[in-house]
Design a protein around this motif. Structure first.
Motif, PDB file in Angstrom:
ATOM      1  N   ILE A   1       0.839  -1.206   0.000  1.00 33.43           N
ATOM      2  CA  ILE A   1       0.000   0.000   0.000  1.00 33.43           C
ATOM      3  C   ILE A   1       0.871   1.251   0.000  1.00 33.43           C
ATOM      4  N   GLN A   2       1.977   1.226   0.764  1.00 35.13           N
ATOM      5  CA  GLN A   2       2.913   2.360   0.748  1.00 35.13           C
ATOM      6  C   GLN A   2       3.448   2.594  -0.661  1.00 35.13           C
ATOM      7  N   GLY A   3       3.772   1.512  -1.348  1.00 39.18           N
ATOM      8  CA  GLY A   3       4.269   1.618  -2.718  1.00 39.18           C
ATOM      9  C   GLY A   3       3.241   2.233  -3.653  1.00 39.18           C
ATOM     10  N   LEU A   4       1.981   1.825  -3.508  1.00 41.58           N
ATOM     11  CA  LEU A   4       0.912   2.389  -4.343  1.00 41.58           C
ATOM     12  C   LEU A   4       0.719   3.874  -4.051  1.00 41.58           C
ATOM     13  N   GLN A   5       0.769   4.230  -2.769  1.00 41.37           N
ATOM     14  CA  GLN A   5       0.620   5.640  -2.397  1.00 41.37           C
ATOM     15  C   GLN A   5       1.780   6.462  -2.959  1.00 41.37           C
ATOM     16  N   ARG A   6       2.989   5.932  -2.855  1.00 36.44           N
ATOM     17  CA  ARG A   6       4.177   6.618  -3.376  1.00 36.44           C
ATOM     18  C   ARG A   6       4.065   6.793  -4.894  1.00 36.44           C
ATOM     19  N   GLU A   7       3.581   5.763  -5.592  1.00 34.63           N
ATOM     20  CA  GLU A   7       3.395   5.859  -7.050  1.00 34.63           C
ATOM     21  C   GLU A   7       2.391   6.944  -7.411  1.00 34.63           C
ATOM     22  N   ALA A   8       1.289   7.023  -6.654  1.00 39.35           N
ATOM     23  CA  ALA A   8       0.279   8.057  -6.907  1.00 39.35           C
ATOM     24  C   ALA A   8       0.877   9.449  -6.691  1.00 39.35           C
ATOM     25  N   GLN A   9       1.670   9.607  -5.641  1.00 37.02           N
ATOM     26  CA  GLN A   9       2.299  10.903  -5.369  1.00 37.02           C
ATOM     27  C   GLN A   9       3.308  11.265  -6.452  1.00 37.02           C
ATOM     28  N   GLN A  10       4.099  10.285  -6.904  1.00 34.72           N
ATOM     29  CA  GLN A  10       5.083  10.542  -7.956  1.00 34.72           C
ATOM     30  C   GLN A  10       4.395  10.891  -9.274  1.00 34.72           C
ATOM     31  N   ALA A  11       3.311  10.187  -9.577  1.00 35.66           N
ATOM     32  CA  ALA A  11       2.566  10.475 -10.808  1.00 35.66           C
ATOM     33  C   ALA A  11       1.987  11.888 -10.760  1.00 35.66           C
ATOM     34  N   LEU A  12       1.484  12.291  -9.592  1.00 38.23           N
ATOM     35  CA  LEU A  12       0.957  13.646  -9.433  1.00 38.23           C
ATOM     36  C   LEU A  12       2.078  14.668  -9.632  1.00 38.23           C
ATOM     37  N   ASN A  13       3.215  14.426  -9.022  1.00 33.65           N
ATOM     38  CA  ASN A  13       4.352  15.339  -9.132  1.00 33.65           C
ATOM     39  C   ASN A  13       4.796  15.478 -10.586  1.00 33.65           C
ATOM     40  N   GLU A  14       4.907  14.365 -11.304  1.00 30.01           N
ATOM     41  CA  GLU A  14       5.322  14.395 -12.710  1.00 30.01           C
ATOM     42  C   GLU A  14       4.288  15.113 -13.571  1.00 30.01           C
ATOM     43  N   HIS A  15       3.013  14.841 -13.316  1.00 27.98           N
ATOM     44  CA  HIS A  15       1.938  15.489 -14.072  1.00 27.98           C
ATOM     45  C   HIS A  15       1.984  17.009 -13.878  1.00 27.98           C
ATOM     46  N   VAL A  16       2.146  17.424 -12.625  1.00 27.40           N
ATOM     47  CA  VAL A  16       2.192  18.861 -12.323  1.00 27.40           C
ATOM     48  C   VAL A  16       3.399  19.505 -13.002  1.00 27.40           C
ATOM     49  N   ARG A  17       4.554  18.846 -12.945  1.00 30.45           N
ATOM     50  CA  ARG A  17       5.757  19.386 -13.589  1.00 30.45           C
ATOM     51  C   ARG A  17       5.565  19.535 -15.090  1.00 30.45           C
ATOM     52  N   LEU A  18       4.881  18.572 -15.695  1.00 33.44           N
ATOM     53  CA  LEU A  18       4.675  18.564 -17.136  1.00 33.44           C
ATOM     54  C   LEU A  18       3.638  19.611 -17.571  1.00 33.44           C
ATOM     55  N   ILE A  19       2.526  19.663 -16.867  1.00 32.62           N
ATOM     56  CA  ILE A  19       1.402  20.516 -17.277  1.00 32.62           C
ATOM     57  C   ILE A  19       1.531  21.950 -16.765  1.00 32.62           C
ATOM     58  N   HIS A  20       2.036  22.116 -15.559  1.00 31.30           N
ATOM     59  CA  HIS A  20       2.090  23.447 -14.924  1.00 31.30           C
ATOM     60  C   HIS A  20       3.540  23.907 -14.757  1.00 31.30           C
ATOM     61  N   ARG A  21       4.266  23.934 -15.862  1.00 33.78           N
ATOM     62  CA  ARG A  21       5.699  24.264 -15.809  1.00 33.78           C
ATOM     63  C   ARG A  21       5.979  25.605 -15.134  1.00 33.78           C
ATOM     64  N   GLY A  22       5.107  26.572 -15.360  1.00 34.66           N
ATOM     65  CA  GLY A  22       5.344  27.912 -14.801  1.00 34.66           C
ATOM     66  C   GLY A  22       4.965  28.039 -13.339  1.00 34.66           C
ATOM     67  N   ASP A  23       4.257  27.061 -12.794  1.00 35.24           N
ATOM     68  CA  ASP A  23       3.772  27.153 -11.417  1.00 35.24           C
ATOM     69  C   ASP A  23       4.525  26.143 -10.546  1.00 35.24           C
ATOM     70  N   GLN A  24       5.682  26.558 -10.054  1.00 32.73           N
ATOM     71  CA  GLN A  24       6.536  25.674  -9.261  1.00 32.73           C
ATOM     72  C   GLN A  24       5.870  25.253  -7.951  1.00 32.73           C
ATOM     73  N   ALA A  25       4.954  26.049  -7.435  1.00 34.28           N
ATOM     74  CA  ALA A  25       4.369  25.782  -6.117  1.00 34.28           C
ATOM     75  C   ALA A  25       3.103  24.925  -6.189  1.00 34.28           C
TER      76      ALA A  25
END
Length: 122
Positions: free
Chosen positions: A52-76
């Motif tokens: 379950i920790q691994g699944l939660q970590r994957e969800a957080q990493q996917a969110l982080n990557e998505h945000v970096r990709l889509i919201h490049r100008g919004d670091q926060a």
């Protein structure tokens, strides 16, 4: 007997919803946030904590990557979405059940209902 929600509890939910609306969370962000909340390794009696920790970590990493990709100008943005998660976690699950589900399901225990739904799908 039905539990009454305090004004503070209702204000916490209103604050959480206002924060969500102000961020205009996308469908993908919502899915990743949902995964982060649903895959909770801190639940008592959980058999496969590391999985379950691994699944939660994957969800957080996917969110982080998505945000970096889509919201490049919004670091926060990733930090702002994590604030939303912390606001949600500060709200007692029984309060949410009381406000949103009790009128529909009556006195049925929400955990029992979810377990029954999951087992029915297997």
């Amino acid at each position: 007997a039905a539990r009454r929600c305090s004004a503070g509890e209702i204000q916490a939910i209103k604050g959480f919803l206002a924060k969500c609306w102000s961020l205009d969370i996308s469908t993908k962000e919502y899915a990743y946030l949902k995964g982060t909340v649903l895959f909770n390794p801190d639940l008592p009696g959980l058999q496969c904590v590391q999985y379950i920790q691994g699944l939660q970590r994957e969800a957080q990493q996917a969110l982080n990557e998505h945000v970096r990709l889509i919201h490049r100008g919004d670091q926060a943005r990733f930090a702002k979405l994590n604030v939303v998660l912390s606001l949600l976690r500060s709200i007692n699950a029984n309060v949410i059940a009381e406000l949103f589900f009790r009128p529909i399901i009556g006195t049925v225990n929400m955990d029992d209902m979810l377990l029954e739904m999951l087992c029915a799908k297997l």
